[in-house]
Design an enzyme around this catalytic site. Sequence first.
Site, PDB file in Angstrom:
ATOM      1  N   ASP A   1       0.863  -1.189   0.000  1.00  0.00           N
ATOM      2  CA  ASP A   1       0.000   0.000   0.000  1.00  0.00           C
ATOM      3  C   ASP A   1       0.898   1.236   0.000  1.00  0.00           C
ATOM      4  OD1 ASP A   1      -3.058   0.810   1.724  1.00  0.00           O
ATOM      5  OD2 ASP A   1      -1.691   2.166   0.726  1.00  0.00           O
TER       6      ASP A   1
ATOM      7  N   ASP B   1      -3.542   2.248  -5.447  1.00  0.00           N
ATOM      8  CA  ASP B   1      -2.273   2.260  -4.700  1.00  0.00           C
ATOM      9  C   ASP B   1      -2.088   1.039  -3.814  1.00  0.00           C
ATOM     10  OD1 ASP B   1      -3.888   2.780  -2.407  1.00  0.00           O
ATOM     11  OD2 ASP B   1      -2.239   3.942  -1.541  1.00  0.00           O
ATOM     12  N   GLU B   2      -2.843  -0.014  -4.072  1.00  0.00           N
ATOM     13  CA  GLU B   2      -2.879  -1.105  -3.096  1.00  0.00           C
ATOM     14  C   GLU B   2      -3.131  -2.433  -3.794  1.00  0.00           C
ATOM     15  OE1 GLU B   2      -6.059  -0.272  -0.426  1.00  0.00           O
ATOM     16  OE2 GLU B   2      -5.776  -2.098   0.730  1.00  0.00           O
TER      17      GLU B   2
HETATM   18  P1  TTP Z   1      -5.256   5.069   0.942  1.00  0.00           P
HETATM   19  O1  TTP Z   1      -4.234   4.011   0.654  1.00  0.00           O
HETATM   20  O2  TTP Z   1      -6.389   4.717   1.841  1.00  0.00           O
HETATM   21  O3  TTP Z   1      -4.545   6.316   1.621  1.00  0.00           O
HETATM   22  P2  TTP Z   1      -3.150   6.949   1.320  1.00  0.00           P
HETATM   23  O4  TTP Z   1      -2.351   6.153   0.365  1.00  0.00           O
HETATM   24  O5  TTP Z   1      -3.329   8.382   0.943  1.00  0.00           O
HETATM   25  O6  TTP Z   1      -2.465   6.939   2.746  1.00  0.00           O
HETATM   26  P3  TTP Z   1      -1.914   5.676   3.559  1.00  0.00           P
HETATM   27  O7  TTP Z   1      -0.450   5.954   3.738  1.00  0.00           O
HETATM   28  O8  TTP Z   1      -2.666   5.693   4.833  1.00  0.00           O
HETATM   29  O9  TTP Z   1      -2.156   4.471   2.744  1.00  0.00           O
HETATM   30  O10 TTP Z   1      -5.855   5.622  -0.395  1.00  0.00           O
HETATM   31  C1  TTP Z   1      -5.071   5.760  -1.556  1.00  0.00           C
HETATM   32  C2  TTP Z   1      -5.487   7.000  -2.325  1.00  0.00           C
HETATM   33  O11 TTP Z   1      -6.871   6.942  -2.621  1.00  0.00           O
HETATM   34  C3  TTP Z   1      -5.284   8.266  -1.538  1.00  0.00           C
HETATM   35  O12 TTP Z   1      -3.959   8.774  -1.699  1.00  0.00           O
HETATM   36  C4  TTP Z   1      -6.339   9.158  -2.112  1.00  0.00           C
HETATM   37  C5  TTP Z   1      -7.439   8.231  -2.544  1.00  0.00           C
HETATM   38  N1  TTP Z   1      -8.540   8.286  -1.568  1.00  0.00           N
HETATM   39  C6  TTP Z   1      -9.615   9.138  -1.796  1.00  0.00           C
HETATM   40  O13 TTP Z   1      -9.653   9.832  -2.824  1.00  0.00           O
HETATM   41  N2  TTP Z   1     -10.622   9.211  -0.868  1.00  0.00           N
HETATM   42  C7  TTP Z   1     -10.609   8.482   0.279  1.00  0.00           C
HETATM   43  O14 TTP Z   1     -11.549   8.575   1.107  1.00  0.00           O
HETATM   44  C8  TTP Z   1      -9.505   7.588   0.507  1.00  0.00           C
HETATM   45  C9  TTP Z   1      -9.454   6.747   1.763  1.00  0.00           C
HETATM   46  C10 TTP Z   1      -8.505   7.520  -0.439  1.00  0.00           C
HETATM   47 MG    MG Z   2      -2.164   4.081   0.588  1.00  0.00          MG
END
Ligand code: TTP
Ligand code: MG
Length: 407
Positions: free
Chosen positions: A12, A110-111
């Site tokens: 992730d 991203d995951e």
């Molecule tokens: P996430 O992997 O949930 O968050 P992140 O990568 O920003 O942070 P983390 O280090 O905690 O993993 O989500 C990936 C991307 O998806 C995030 O950068 C932006 C988008 N996203 C949204 O647009 N709305 C949301 O509510 C969430 C949770 C994510």
């Molecule tokens: Mg993330």
Amino acid sequence: MSAGPRTILHVDMDAFYASVEVREDPSLAGRPVVIGADPDGGRGRGVVSTASYEARRYGVRSAMPISQAWKRCPHAVYLPPRISLYADISARIFEIFRSFTDLVEPLSLDEAFLDVTASRELFGDGPTIAARIKREIAERERLTCSVGVAPSKYAAKVASDLEKPDGLVVVPPGTERGFLAPLDLSRLWGAGAKAQERLRRLGLRTIGDVARLERSVLEASLGSAAGGRFHELANGVDGRRVNPDAERKSLGKEITFSSDVSDRERIERTLLGLCEGVGRGLRRRGLAGRTVHLKLRWEGFETLTRQQTLDEPVATTERIWPVARDLFREADDPARRVRLIGVTLTGFDEEAARQLGLFDAPAGDAGTGEDTDLRVAEVVDALSDRFGRDALVRAALLDDSTRRRGP
Ligand code: TTP
Ligand code: MG
């Protein structure tokens, strides 16, 4: 399949959209960055997509209204999201994943889950592969990610989150239960606010508390499906496979006729061919769907859809076709010509597909009707790969459908 425990990675990206923006503009490094401004940079009515870890220290979170983020962190840099940029980077990151294994299940941009069990001989053990993936993403994309390495999807997912950002957490085989036990039950996968509330009312606080509780108590409180699932997860039991097609929510085929068609038999014949194609596609991917959708476009372009949900997921022409045909006959207006016809399946159910023997299948002996249909269909797939298909199968099905038309 190789014996012994599986090695699954959950990868992730860290603060993905925000990290990309920081990479693109190094002057932002170390500053609070919030993604989700309106396109003009205003702080109006949008919500936060994500925030850099610096901004999170002020309590800014995904899905929060921008106005609230602004109150908590007025000195942050607010930027509108650039989804196509993130999608390009995502595609390159997934190429890195796929250079280590074909078994990549995307969960979002991203995951992903990666099953690297069969890659260990070539690339080293799970932690080694995880470190290599982190290094390649850092070198090629100048971005960090967090990785969990575990024998199951659930443990890997939890592990990747524990030491964000830039984390690497390994759960060796056999230690899943102990690893999960001290964690708060908010990390119980699939437990929403309501389920968590019920568990807390039972006096439970940690995943270990859930694991120790009698399964029957959980089932009584949450229903047998959810209760049983939570009991297994809490005990580190999670046999779900990494499924490269899991992002697929529907599988369908449609045809636009070169000129509008009034011949009903020709339309049904075409529909049958589409059902066969969809069935083959499902079986090839180890999927089965519960809902059959019919799409019909009349001359002049008016379009309608009809659907029917079945008691169990299906993946064979024999099961899909009668449903699609009946949907068509009910929706049909024989006075009108047809421009397009299509059939789509949704409601995929991996667990049910496994029970039907679609996965790892040595097909069982006597069984349900679906089992029998399935074996026939698989034989037909194999034959048609060698000899080309058509006549034989379609003739049989059309005969059959005429017979079934009766009462
Ligand atoms: P996430 O992997 O949930 O968050 P992140 O990568 O920003 O942070 P983390 O280090 O905690 O993993 O989500 C990936 C991307 O998806 C995030 O950068 C932006 C988008 N996203 C949204 O647009 N709305 C949301 O509510 C969430 C949770 C994510
Ligand atoms: Mg993330």
